[in-house]
Design an enzyme around this catalytic site. Structure first.
Site, short mmCIF file in Angstrom:
data_model
loop_
_atom_site.label_atom_id
_atom_site.label_comp_id
_atom_site.label_asym_id
_atom_site.label_seq_id
_atom_site.Cartn_x
_atom_site.Cartn_y
_atom_site.Cartn_z
N GLU A 198 0.80 -1.24 0.00
CA GLU A 198 0.00 0.00 0.00
C GLU A 198 0.83 1.29 0.00
O GLU A 198 0.59 2.18 0.81
CB GLU A 198 -0.97 -0.02 1.20
CG GLU A 198 -1.86 -1.25 1.19
CD GLU A 198 -2.84 -1.32 2.35
OE1 GLU A 198 -2.76 -0.49 3.28
OE2 GLU A 198 -3.72 -2.21 2.33
N GLU A 241 -6.13 -10.74 -1.60
CA GLU A 241 -6.95 -10.54 -0.40
C GLU A 241 -8.42 -10.50 -0.81
O GLU A 241 -9.18 -9.61 -0.41
CB GLU A 241 -6.56 -9.24 0.32
CG GLU A 241 -5.08 -9.16 0.66
CD GLU A 241 -4.70 -7.94 1.51
OE1 GLU A 241 -5.61 -7.27 2.05
OE2 GLU A 241 -3.50 -7.66 1.63
C1 GLA Z 1 -5.01 -4.68 4.17
C2 GLA Z 1 -3.77 -5.46 4.55
C3 GLA Z 1 -4.12 -6.77 5.18
C4 GLA Z 1 -5.25 -6.67 6.15
C5 GLA Z 1 -6.44 -6.05 5.49
C6 GLA Z 1 -7.61 -5.96 6.42
O1 GLA Z 1 -5.56 -5.06 2.99
O2 GLA Z 1 -2.93 -5.70 3.46
O3 GLA Z 1 -3.00 -7.24 5.86
O4 GLA Z 1 -4.87 -5.91 7.27
O5 GLA Z 1 -6.04 -4.74 5.11
O6 GLA Z 1 -7.59 -6.88 7.44
#
Ligand code: GLA
Length: 376
Positions: free
Chosen positions: A163, A268
């Site tokens: 990020e 994710e």
């Molecule tokens: C982001 C992070 C993850 C996790 C999610 C929410 O996407 O990359 O590690 O913390 O948020 O749980």
């Protein structure tokens, strides 16, 4: 508009099939996820400590049956393994890696450099002011060498930087950026490669399907490659809703990264079905909104038409992933069942969400069958 119509048509077309074969009506034994996509990509989940320690025995059994890759929800984040300057604690992370090895899974490391879940001391000097560039670079090097080095040859790939971009594609003004400068990203990749030259190294972010942020990531990755750094892939976090990102953007995004010569992974994945709260785009974990009844309408269960919408949405996205099976190497869900999804608590705490393929009782949802049918 064209895509809204297309999505509605797709869902409508899928409806009779889903209704006829859906798990809600008792069907023949279905394939597992890992078998359905064998030869296409590995399929996985992010695991909480309760799951990989097998305290949640049903969750652990589901993971062993369905998935062939795992990511740690929190166990490898900086605050978990390196809480104080002179303290590394691998007790929990070792169990995560051990679970993956015992079950012959592809093990992913998440993550090395991020602005959240990193203790304040990392960015501070002895007096509590900002650390200087040399100090922070040395801390980063030591952390990456220690953590990646410990699991050398055992963890297949690392989210090296998580990020780093703003929605407009510029670099986020994180403490990493402010103290080290923009080359903190290149340094992180350099240190990770030194620590395990055989590991795959990824840049991971959310909302990369948006055009401006996607272009920023393309610039970033192209620059790292031009500097001769080892970057294997890009992780599209894939936190989605029933209508965003559009299938068109998903498709274009995977193609754009493929053109750069990096692997693409959905890292994710989940599909939020609850009403959008204000400012609820993206996945910034610092967003917090108060609980209100209208934001939490399905406490008693997800209505059948929405189960069907969710199944249709999952099916459509997996068809896009399959189209890119030559460059798309992994799809990882963020959680195993609806009961353990972070979306029950973000961006509003205490809601009842239904974003994954297995319900609160570990039972397959209609969406699971839709995903498996997409593979056939
Ligand atoms: C982001 C992070 C993850 C996790 C999610 C929410 O996407 O990359 O590690 O913390 O948020 O749980």
């Amino acid at each position: 508009m064209r895509f809204v119509v297309l999505t509605i048509l797709l869902i409508a077309a899928a409806l009779p099939v889903l209704k006829a074969d859906g798990p809600l009506r008792g069907s023949a034994p279905r394939q597992t996820l890992k078998d359905a996509f064998k030869g296409d990509f590995v399929v996985g989940a992010a695991l909480s400590q309760r799951v990989f320690s097998e305290e949640d025995a049903r969750g652990a059994a589901l993971v062993k049956a369905q998935f062939n890759t795992i990511s740690p929800e929190n166990a490898l984040k900086w605050q978990s393994v390196h809480p104080r300057p002179d303290t590394y604690d691998f007790s929990v992370a070792d169990r995560f890696v051990g679970f993956g090895e015992k079950n012959q899974m592809v093990i992913i490391g998440h993550n090395l450099v991020w602005h959240y879940q990193t203790p304040d001391w990392v960015f501070q000097d002895a007096k509590g002011g900002a650390a200087d560039r040399a100090t922070l670079l040395e801390r980063m090097r030591d952390h990456i060498h220690t953590v990646v080095g410990r699991y050398k040859g055992r963890i297949k790939g690392w989210d090296v930087v998580n990020e780093a971009l703003n929605a407009d594609g510029t670099l986020r003004q994180s403490p990493w950026f402010k103290i080290i400068g923009e080359d903190y990203i290149a340094k992180a990749f350099e240190f990770a490669h030194e620590a395990d030259p055989g590991a795959e190294l990824y840049y991971n972010d959310y909302s990369l399907e948006g055009e401006a942020k996607r272009k920023g990531a393309i610039r970033l990755i192209a620059k790292l490659k031009a500097q001769g750094l080892s970057i294997t892939g890009v992780g599209l976090q894939g936190h989605s809703t029933l209508d965003l990102p559009s299938l068109e953007d998903e498709d274009a995004t995977i193609s754009a990264f493929a053109k750069l010569g990096v692997k693409v992974m959905i890292t994710e994945f989940d599909v939020d079905v609850l009403p959008g709260a204000a400012a609820h785009r993206g996945a910034d974990i610092n967003t917090k909104i108060d609980l209100q009844d209208k934001l939490d309408p399905y406490r008693g269960g997800l209505p059948e038409p929405l189960q069907v919408d969710l199944a249709g949405r999952y099916s459509a996205l997996f068809r896009v992933f399959l189209k890119h099976r030559d460059v798309l190497t992994r799809v990882t869900f963020w959680g195993v069942t609806d009961r353990d999804s972070w979306l029950n608590n973000w961006p509003v705490r205490g809601r009842t969400n239904y974003p994954l393929l297995f319900d609160r009782n570990y039972k397959p949802k209609l969406a699971l069958d839709a995903v498996i049918q997409a593979a056939e």
